[in-house]
Write an enzyme that holds these catalytic residues in place. Structure first.
Site, PDB file in Angstrom:
ATOM      1  N   ASN A  20       1.067  -0.874  -0.321  1.00  0.00           N
ATOM      2  CA  ASN A  20       0.119  -0.105  -0.163  1.00  0.00           C
ATOM      3  C   ASN A  20       1.229   0.896   0.119  1.00  0.00           C
ATOM      4  O   ASN A  20       1.347   1.965   0.979  1.00  0.00           O
ATOM      5  CB  ASN A  20      -0.756   0.194   1.196  1.00  0.00           C
ATOM      6  CG  ASN A  20      -1.685   1.060   1.513  1.00  0.00           C
ATOM      7  OD1 ASN A  20      -1.917   2.035   0.828  1.00  0.00           O
ATOM      8  ND2 ASN A  20      -2.788   1.043   2.429  1.00  0.00           N
ATOM      9  N   ARG A 101      -2.553  -1.869  -3.518  1.00  0.00           N
ATOM     10  CA  ARG A 101      -3.491  -1.017  -3.308  1.00  0.00           C
ATOM     11  C   ARG A 101      -3.105  -0.012  -4.462  1.00  0.00           C
ATOM     12  O   ARG A 101      -2.088   0.276  -4.558  1.00  0.00           O
ATOM     13  CB  ARG A 101      -3.423  -0.266  -1.865  1.00  0.00           C
ATOM     14  CG  ARG A 101      -4.599   0.813  -2.495  1.00  0.00           C
ATOM     15  CD  ARG A 101      -4.254   1.731  -1.074  1.00  0.00           C
ATOM     16  NE  ARG A 101      -5.503   3.101  -0.502  1.00  0.00           N
ATOM     17  CZ  ARG A 101      -5.827   3.965   0.127  1.00  0.00           C
ATOM     18  NH1 ARG A 101      -4.735   3.741   1.273  1.00  0.00           N
ATOM     19  NH2 ARG A 101      -6.790   5.036  -0.452  1.00  0.00           N
ATOM     20  N   HIS A 189     -11.009   5.626  -1.338  1.00  0.00           N
ATOM     21  CA  HIS A 189     -10.924   4.736  -0.240  1.00  0.00           C
ATOM     22  C   HIS A 189     -12.217   4.074   0.213  1.00  0.00           C
ATOM     23  O   HIS A 189     -12.274   2.953   1.192  1.00  0.00           O
ATOM     24  CB  HIS A 189     -11.955   6.079   1.055  1.00  0.00           C
ATOM     25  CG  HIS A 189     -10.837   6.895   1.602  1.00  0.00           C
ATOM     26  ND1 HIS A 189     -11.424   8.319   1.906  1.00  0.00           N
ATOM     27  CD2 HIS A 189      -9.727   6.738   1.976  1.00  0.00           C
ATOM     28  CE1 HIS A 189     -10.124   8.735   2.413  1.00  0.00           C
ATOM     29  NE2 HIS A 189      -9.257   7.999   3.087  1.00  0.00           N
ATOM     30  N   ARG A 250      -4.964  18.743   2.499  1.00  0.00           N
ATOM     31  CA  ARG A 250      -5.714  18.210   1.293  1.00  0.00           C
ATOM     32  C   ARG A 250      -6.627  19.852   0.987  1.00  0.00           C
ATOM     33  O   ARG A 250      -7.603  19.165   2.596  1.00  0.00           O
ATOM     34  CB  ARG A 250      -5.801  17.250   0.828  1.00  0.00           C
ATOM     35  CG  ARG A 250      -5.091  16.640   0.216  1.00  0.00           C
ATOM     36  CD  ARG A 250      -5.453  15.271  -0.357  1.00  0.00           C
ATOM     37  NE  ARG A 250      -5.236  13.501   0.550  1.00  0.00           N
ATOM     38  CZ  ARG A 250      -5.274  12.752   0.290  1.00  0.00           C
ATOM     39  NH1 ARG A 250      -6.935  12.449  -0.636  1.00  0.00           N
ATOM     40  NH2 ARG A 250      -5.071  12.246   1.141  1.00  0.00           N
ATOM     41  N   GLU A 390      -7.128  -1.070   5.581  1.00  0.00           N
ATOM     42  CA  GLU A 390      -7.177  -1.567   4.491  1.00  0.00           C
ATOM     43  C   GLU A 390      -6.815  -3.064   4.136  1.00  0.00           C
ATOM     44  O   GLU A 390      -6.748  -2.808   2.921  1.00  0.00           O
ATOM     45  CB  GLU A 390      -6.569   0.165   3.578  1.00  0.00           C
ATOM     46  CG  GLU A 390      -7.952   0.382   4.005  1.00  0.00           C
ATOM     47  CD  GLU A 390      -7.413   2.275   3.060  1.00  0.00           C
ATOM     48  OE1 GLU A 390      -5.970   2.001   4.132  1.00  0.00           O
ATOM     49  OE2 GLU A 390      -7.681   3.036   3.120  1.00  0.00           O
TER      50      GLU A 390
END
Ligand code: AMP
Length: 407
Positions: A20, A101, A189, A250, A390
């Site tokens: 990832n 990912r 996500h 962000r 994840e």
């Protein structure tokens, strides 16, 4: 310290390695393969590209964690230490596949898939969709391909979870020709959301998982998904992961008029603007102190900039909960997850304060003690805190993909 005792039985197990890659980090985990892969080890390279990087290794079964500094100028340079680490534990031949990912799958990919030259070509073609993530993710796949050409690599896409969003949620209100070129709302996500939906079905039952659900992934990157009848019907992020709610660095959604205004008044270039909205905005930009909410909560009494950044974050998340509820015609379950959502009772309480009209009533004691359900008995919306994972979702999708291609 790694000893021979750490080494798993050679040949008796098969494994899935998950990768990832973030903008300056690389998380990896080793799973025992199976229908439900079991995590054995995990680790993370942080501060990639900085003069001093950090490598953390976590032996899940042994319950030990090791942390050391390491020089990793780019993502590819993580591969040698990772290879050494793997070879001290397993035979590389026993790895069934590497699950990656991949943040953006564009219009083409609606589920995990085996990496092929054609897929790489397509990902390269769309890499400008997400220059913050895609180029480094493609670079990692390439680097693994070069070293282990016979090892299957599976791409697991964050966008896939949202690919069935209704057309009206995908359309951007700009000239129509861009839509055909792939300039649409995608959402991200998705690996976290897929994991959370499985967890929700496990802890809340199928009935709850089929209701109207908001999944709030609130970490350094933050977004929400509105999930109805098990499908994503809308989400806060759009064409890129920069959009939606304000995040640690962000900006989230902005007035599009800012682009020309800043170009004209400050001569701001495209690159400069890109850097500003991806790395200098959000909590860091507003507070001028830190991108970490913990630092801002610690200073909000003494520094009004910290207080404003925290208030802005909570206000925007609250507004988005309203918007996502409207997209579903109501709300049955709200799930808080990721670094902020899982750990900060203060932020959860502030976000929900004022949402009583939607049927969200928080039980302060349950919230503060970190209960799995933090809503009051009489709250018509069940509010839950669920830990996301994840890496487990990447391993699961990789196993599913391998099984699918073996059938
Ligand atoms: P993630 O991206 O999911 O790993 O989330 C990381 C972020 O979670 C950090 O930058 C912090 O802002 C936030 N975080 C973690 N623990 C807490 C906490 N106890 N209180 C507030 N924020 C937290």
């Amino acid at each position: 310290m790694i000893t021979q005792q750490n080494r798993l039985n050679p040949g008796s197990d098969r494994f899935i390695l998950t990768i990832n890659g973030g903008s300056s980090s690389l998380k990896f985990a080793l799973f025992q393969a199976g229908d439900t892969p079991v995590r054995l080890f995990s680790g993370m390279f942080e501060r990639i590209g900085f003069p001093e990087g950090i490598l953390t290794l976590n032996d899940v079964a042994g319950g030990t964690t090791e942390r050391r500094t390491i020089h990793v100028p780019d993502h590819e340079s993580c591969l040698d230490p990772l290879k050494r680490w793997l070879e001290e534990r397993i035979r590389i031949d026993d790895i069934l596949a590497i699950g990656h990912r991949v943040v953006h799958g564009g219009m083409t990919y609606s589920g995990p898939g085996r990496v092929t030259p054609h897929m790489l070509e397509e990902l390269r073609r769309i890499s400008l969709y997400d220059p913050e993530h895609l180029p480094s993710e493609i670079g990692l796949i390439d680097a693994f391909n070069k070293r282990y050409p016979n090892l299957a690599q599976i791409a697991c896409f964050d966008t896939a979870f949202h690919r069935d969003m209704p057309r009206v949620a995908r359309l951007l209100p700009i000239p129509r020709r861009f839509d055909k070129l792939g300039v649409q709302r995608y959402g991200f996500h998705g690996l976290s959301y897929a994991f959370l939906m499985k967890e929700l079905a496990r802890v809340g039952g199928r009935g709850e998982a089929n209701g109207r659900i908001i999944l709030a992934h609130l970490g350094n990157g933050a977004s929400m998904a509105a999930v109805k009848g098990g499908k994503s019907v809308d989400t806060t992020m759009g064409f890129t992961p920069t959009s939606g709610m304000p995040m640690s660095r962000r900006s989230g959604d902005l007035d599009p008029g800012l682009v020309s205004y800043l170009a004209r008044t400050e001569g701001m270039s495209v690159d400069r603007f890109h850097k500003m909205i991806n790395t200098e905005s959000g909590l860091l930009g507003v507070s001028e102190i830190s991108s970490d909410l913990r630092d801002l909560l610690a200073q909000e009494q003494s520094d009004s900039r910290a207080a404003e950044a925290v208030a802005l974050f909570c206000y925007q998340v609250r507004k988005w909960i309203g918007a996502m509820s409207a997209a579903m015609g109501g709300l049955d379950t709200l799930v808080f997850s990721a670094g902020i959502g899982e750990n900060s009772s203060v932020i959860r309480a502030r976000i929900c304060d004022g949402l009583e009209f939607l049927g969200i009533i928080i039980d302060d004691a349950r919230n503060e003690t970190g209960n799995a359900v933090i809503s009051k008995e009489g709250s018509s919306v069940t509010v839950r805190v669920i830990h996301t994972d994840e890496e487990s979702e990447i391993a699961y999708q990789t196993a599913q993909c391998l099984q699918g291609s073996a059938d």
